[in-house]
Scaffold this motif. Structure first.
Motif, PDB file in Angstrom:
ATOM      1  N   VAL A   1       0.853  -1.184   0.000  1.00 49.59           N
ATOM      2  CA  VAL A   1       0.000   0.000   0.000  1.00 49.59           C
ATOM      3  C   VAL A   1       0.893   1.239   0.000  1.00 49.59           C
ATOM      4  O   VAL A   1       1.765   1.396   0.854  1.00 49.59           O
ATOM      5  N   ILE A   2       0.665   2.116  -0.970  1.00 47.78           N
ATOM      6  CA  ILE A   2       1.426   3.356  -1.109  1.00 47.78           C
ATOM      7  C   ILE A   2       0.717   4.491  -0.382  1.00 47.78           C
ATOM      8  O   ILE A   2       1.328   5.271   0.336  1.00 47.78           O
ATOM      9  N   GLN A   3      -0.594   4.584  -0.566  1.00 41.53           N
ATOM     10  CA  GLN A   3      -1.390   5.655   0.052  1.00 41.53           C
ATOM     11  C   GLN A   3      -2.807   5.150   0.249  1.00 41.53           C
ATOM     12  O   GLN A   3      -3.336   4.438  -0.598  1.00 41.53           O
ATOM     13  N   VAL A   4      -3.426   5.511   1.387  1.00 46.44           N
ATOM     14  CA  VAL A   4      -4.794   5.079   1.640  1.00 46.44           C
ATOM     15  C   VAL A   4      -5.525   6.116   2.479  1.00 46.44           C
ATOM     16  O   VAL A   4      -4.969   6.653   3.423  1.00 46.44           O
ATOM     17  N   ASP A   5      -6.749   6.415   2.082  1.00 44.01           N
ATOM     18  CA  ASP A   5      -7.669   7.168   2.910  1.00 44.01           C
ATOM     19  C   ASP A   5      -8.521   6.120   3.615  1.00 44.01           C
ATOM     20  O   ASP A   5      -9.278   5.399   2.977  1.00 44.01           O
ATOM     21  N   GLY A   6      -8.378   6.013   4.911  1.00 41.21           N
ATOM     22  CA  GLY A   6      -8.987   4.939   5.676  1.00 41.21           C
ATOM     23  C   GLY A   6      -7.896   3.966   6.068  1.00 41.21           C
ATOM     24  O   GLY A   6      -6.766   4.361   6.373  1.00 41.21           O
ATOM     25  N   ASN A   7      -8.205   2.682   6.026  1.00 41.58           N
ATOM     26  CA  ASN A   7      -7.236   1.640   6.374  1.00 41.58           C
ATOM     27  C   ASN A   7      -7.247   0.565   5.300  1.00 41.58           C
ATOM     28  O   ASN A   7      -8.290   0.291   4.709  1.00 41.58           O
ATOM     29  N   ALA A   8      -6.101  -0.050   5.103  1.00 46.07           N
ATOM     30  CA  ALA A   8      -5.999  -1.161   4.156  1.00 46.07           C
ATOM     31  C   ALA A   8      -5.093  -2.222   4.750  1.00 46.07           C
ATOM     32  O   ALA A   8      -4.071  -1.911   5.359  1.00 46.07           O
ATOM     33  N   ALA A   9      -5.514  -3.480   4.591  1.00 47.06           N
ATOM     34  CA  ALA A   9      -4.725  -4.600   5.086  1.00 47.06           C
ATOM     35  C   ALA A   9      -4.947  -5.795   4.170  1.00 47.06           C
ATOM     36  O   ALA A   9      -6.043  -6.001   3.654  1.00 47.06           O
ATOM     37  N   TYR A  10      -3.896  -6.577   4.001  1.00 48.83           N
ATOM     38  CA  TYR A  10      -3.988  -7.785   3.184  1.00 48.83           C
ATOM     39  C   TYR A  10      -4.465  -8.935   4.053  1.00 48.83           C
ATOM     40  O   TYR A  10      -3.932  -9.176   5.142  1.00 48.83           O
ATOM     41  N   ASP A  11      -5.466  -9.655   3.593  1.00 50.23           N
ATOM     42  CA  ASP A  11      -6.024 -10.809   4.309  1.00 50.23           C
ATOM     43  C   ASP A  11      -5.431 -12.077   3.700  1.00 50.23           C
ATOM     44  O   ASP A  11      -5.836 -12.493   2.609  1.00 50.23           O
ATOM     45  N   ASP A  12      -4.475 -12.669   4.406  1.00 52.49           N
ATOM     46  CA  ASP A  12      -3.810 -13.881   3.908  1.00 52.49           C
ATOM     47  C   ASP A  12      -4.766 -15.050   3.725  1.00 52.49           C
ATOM     48  O   ASP A  12      -4.539 -15.903   2.872  1.00 52.49           O
ATOM     49  N   SER A  13      -5.840 -15.098   4.510  1.00 55.65           N
ATOM     50  CA  SER A  13      -6.739 -16.250   4.451  1.00 55.65           C
ATOM     51  C   SER A  13      -7.510 -16.345   3.138  1.00 55.65           C
ATOM     52  O   SER A  13      -7.851 -17.434   2.699  1.00 55.65           O
ATOM     53  N   ASN A  14      -7.789 -15.205   2.500  1.00 49.27           N
ATOM     54  CA  ASN A  14      -8.526 -15.262   1.229  1.00 49.27           C
ATOM     55  C   ASN A  14      -7.814 -14.531   0.080  1.00 49.27           C
ATOM     56  O   ASN A  14      -8.329 -14.481  -1.025  1.00 49.27           O
ATOM     57  N   GLY A  15      -6.647 -13.960   0.342  1.00 49.19           N
ATOM     58  CA  GLY A  15      -5.880 -13.312  -0.714  1.00 49.19           C
ATOM     59  C   GLY A  15      -6.463 -12.000  -1.197  1.00 49.19           C
ATOM     60  O   GLY A  15      -6.206 -11.583  -2.321  1.00 49.19           O
ATOM     61  N   ASN A  16      -7.239 -11.327  -0.335  1.00 43.72           N
ATOM     62  CA  ASN A  16      -7.847 -10.056  -0.716  1.00 43.72           C
ATOM     63  C   ASN A  16      -7.211  -8.892   0.034  1.00 43.72           C
ATOM     64  O   ASN A  16      -6.867  -9.023   1.212  1.00 43.72           O
ATOM     65  N   LEU A  17      -7.098  -7.768  -0.648  1.00 41.84           N
ATOM     66  CA  LEU A  17      -6.729  -6.520   0.005  1.00 41.84           C
ATOM     67  C   LEU A  17      -8.033  -5.892   0.497  1.00 41.84           C
ATOM     68  O   LEU A  17      -8.951  -5.668  -0.297  1.00 41.84           O
ATOM     69  N   GLN A  18      -8.125  -5.659   1.800  1.00 44.48           N
ATOM     70  CA  GLN A  18      -9.334  -5.116   2.408  1.00 44.48           C
ATOM     71  C   GLN A  18      -9.139  -3.623   2.665  1.00 44.48           C
ATOM     72  O   GLN A  18      -8.263  -3.238   3.432  1.00 44.48           O
ATOM     73  N   TRP A  19      -9.983  -2.807   2.029  1.00 44.78           N
ATOM     74  CA  TRP A  19      -9.952  -1.354   2.209  1.00 44.78           C
ATOM     75  C   TRP A  19     -11.141  -0.983   3.079  1.00 44.78           C
ATOM     76  O   TRP A  19     -12.289  -1.250   2.710  1.00 44.78           O
ATOM     77  N   GLN A  20     -10.886  -0.398   4.233  1.00 43.12           N
ATOM     78  CA  GLN A  20     -11.923  -0.033   5.196  1.00 43.12           C
ATOM     79  C   GLN A  20     -12.016   1.485   5.310  1.00 43.12           C
ATOM     80  O   GLN A  20     -11.006   2.155   5.503  1.00 43.12           O
TER      81      GLN A  20
END
Length: 111
Positions: free
Chosen positions: A39-58
């Motif tokens: 992640v370079i820049q995010v408004d809010g929060n971002a985290a990678y979920d290893d269990s399903n391989g998705n980047l979660q943007w909150q």
């Protein structure tokens, strides 16, 4: 990216100022790339979920005070750009987009 990957820029913009969205969760598939996104820049929060391989943007609230935002990330790998889809979006809201209101609920089995 010149070293075999993607630089991704995502944006949101609230088009109806009377609407307020809470607990916005945007899920971007990244599993096909075989690497974790940076992640370079995010408004809010971002985290990678290893269990399903998705980047979660909150984003906690999208409303007239927070009507736009951006997520920028980079990911290495040779997967096709279609691997970023489908993108999932979930949120809650106190009102409906159409402005319809629910006046009452009737249990048809008990009436």
């Amino acid at each position: 990216m010149s070293d075999g990957g993607y630089s991704v820029n995502m944006e949101y913009e609230l088009m109806t100022e009377a609407l307020s969205l809470n607990n916005v969760a945007i899920s971007i598939p990244c599993l096909a790339f075989g690497t974790r996104p940076t992640v370079i820049q995010v408004d809010g929060n971002a985290a990678y979920d290893d269990s399903n391989g998705n980047l979660q943007w909150q984003i906690s609230n999208v409303n007239s005070n927070n009507s736009s935002g951006t997520l920028e990330f980079e990911i290495l790998g040779s997967a096709d750009s279609n691997a970023f889809f489908p993108i999932g979006v979930a949120f809650s809201s106190e009102s409906t987009y159409s402005g319809l209101q629910l006046l009452r609920v009737v249990d048809v089995e008990r009436s």
